[in-house]
Design a protein around this motif. Structure first.
Motif, short mmCIF file in Angstrom:
data_model
loop_
_atom_site.label_atom_id
_atom_site.label_comp_id
_atom_site.label_asym_id
_atom_site.label_seq_id
_atom_site.Cartn_x
_atom_site.Cartn_y
_atom_site.Cartn_z
N GLU A 1 64.10 -29.49 -68.42
CA GLU A 1 62.82 -30.20 -68.42
C GLU A 1 62.13 -30.12 -67.06
O GLU A 1 62.67 -29.59 -66.09
CB GLU A 1 63.05 -31.65 -68.85
CG GLU A 1 63.59 -31.70 -70.29
CD GLU A 1 63.79 -33.12 -70.80
OE1 GLU A 1 63.72 -34.08 -70.03
OE2 GLU A 1 64.01 -33.23 -72.03
N PRO B 1 66.20 -26.70 -84.65
CA PRO B 1 65.34 -25.99 -83.70
C PRO B 1 63.86 -26.31 -83.93
O PRO B 1 63.42 -26.40 -85.09
CB PRO B 1 65.62 -24.51 -83.98
CG PRO B 1 66.95 -24.48 -84.63
CD PRO B 1 67.05 -25.76 -85.41
N CYS B 2 63.12 -26.47 -82.86
CA CYS B 2 61.68 -26.76 -82.98
C CYS B 2 60.95 -25.53 -83.50
O CYS B 2 61.50 -24.42 -83.54
CB CYS B 2 61.10 -27.21 -81.64
SG CYS B 2 60.76 -25.87 -80.49
N VAL C 1 70.44 -30.63 -75.27
CA VAL C 1 70.66 -29.62 -76.31
C VAL C 1 71.41 -28.43 -75.70
O VAL C 1 71.13 -28.01 -74.57
CB VAL C 1 69.33 -29.13 -76.92
CG1 VAL C 1 69.58 -28.17 -78.08
CG2 VAL C 1 68.49 -30.31 -77.40
N ASN D 1 68.54 -27.08 -72.53
CA ASN D 1 67.14 -27.40 -72.24
C ASN D 1 66.99 -27.77 -70.78
O ASN D 1 67.88 -28.39 -70.17
CB ASN D 1 66.59 -28.48 -73.18
CG ASN D 1 67.45 -29.72 -73.30
OD1 ASN D 1 68.65 -29.68 -73.10
ND2 ASN D 1 66.83 -30.83 -73.65
N CYS E 1 63.27 -25.26 -74.21
CA CYS E 1 64.36 -25.65 -75.11
C CYS E 1 65.61 -24.81 -74.85
O CYS E 1 65.53 -23.69 -74.32
CB CYS E 1 63.93 -25.44 -76.55
SG CYS E 1 62.62 -26.51 -77.13
N ALA E 2 66.72 -25.33 -75.32
CA ALA E 2 68.01 -24.63 -75.16
C ALA E 2 68.01 -23.27 -75.85
O ALA E 2 68.51 -22.27 -75.31
CB ALA E 2 69.11 -25.50 -75.75
N GLU E 3 67.44 -23.20 -77.05
CA GLU E 3 67.47 -21.96 -77.81
C GLU E 3 66.68 -20.86 -77.10
O GLU E 3 67.12 -19.71 -77.01
CB GLU E 3 66.84 -22.16 -79.20
CG GLU E 3 67.52 -23.20 -80.06
CD GLU E 3 66.94 -24.60 -79.90
OE1 GLU E 3 66.66 -25.01 -78.75
OE2 GLU E 3 66.76 -25.28 -80.93
N1 THU Z 1 64.74 -29.44 -77.43
C1 THU Z 1 65.50 -28.30 -77.45
O1 THU Z 1 66.15 -27.96 -76.46
N2 THU Z 1 65.52 -27.57 -78.59
C2 THU Z 1 64.80 -27.84 -79.71
O2 THU Z 1 64.72 -27.02 -80.60
C3 THU Z 1 64.16 -29.16 -79.83
C4 THU Z 1 63.94 -29.89 -78.56
C5 THU Z 1 64.67 -30.20 -76.19
C6 THU Z 1 63.33 -30.16 -75.52
C7 THU Z 1 63.35 -31.43 -74.70
O3 THU Z 1 63.96 -31.16 -73.45
C8 THU Z 1 64.24 -32.37 -75.49
O4 THU Z 1 64.91 -31.58 -76.44
C9 THU Z 1 63.47 -33.46 -76.21
O5 THU Z 1 62.44 -32.94 -76.98
#
Ligand code: THU
Length: 141
Positions: free
Chosen positions: A44, A89-90, A26, A42, A53-55
């Motif tokens: 990990e 976005p999560c 992302v 992102n 996450c990227a955001e």
């Molecule tokens: N991820 C993001 O970077 N942004 C989001 O809003 C949703 C999920 C990333 C987290 C993880 O590294 C990968 O996507 C899979 O969930």
């Protein structure tokens, strides 16, 4: 800075994603009201939960540099080596946006590339949200 360019910045940043566990990359490009773009990917972790996450990477970079006001963020995702995909976005990232952004005016640019995106307000993606104003009348703050 138009949204096509913001989307291009997100795509460029997605290449830097560190995703040995999910393989899902992302990129995000956050536009501050001062006109600066802060980019994130992102990142990990072997212990999983420390991953970010990227955001949120983009927000943390911006806020730690002193920015507090933002107008828009472009986000894009997709499996490593695969095609670009719309990446919503999560929930945690939406809540982090809520901390610093006016939900009715902050815009979230989502799509599969600079020629294919839609713009949403934070209110649309996080209705009836809880934010800093909800704590303003607390005596212990
Ligand atoms: N991820 C993001 O970077 N942004 C989001 O809003 C949703 C999920 C990333 C987290 C993880 O590294 C990968 O996507 C899979 O969930």
């Amino acid at each position: 800075m138009d949204y096509k360019e913001l989307m291009r910045q997100a795509i460029e940043m997605r290449e830097r994603a560190y995703t040995p566990y999910s393989g899902y990359q992302v990129g995000a490009a956050l536009l501050s009201k001062s006109g600066t773009v802060y980019r994130g990917c992102n990142v990990e972790n072997a212990a999983y939960s420390p991953g970010i996450c990227a955001e949120r990477t983009a927000f943390v970079k911006a806020v730690s540099e002193g920015e507090r006001e933002f107008s828009a963020i472009a986000v894009i995702g997709g499996a490593a080596g695969g095609s670009l995909e719309l990446a919503p976005p999560c929930g945690i990232c939406r809540q982090v946006m809520r901390e610093f952004c006016n939900p009715d005016t902050f815009e979230i640019v989502l799509g599969t590339g600079p020629e294919d995106y839609k713009v949403y307000t934070l209110s649309q993606l996080l209705p009836l949200s809880f934010g800093p104003e909800n704590l303003e009348k607390q005596e212990n703050v």
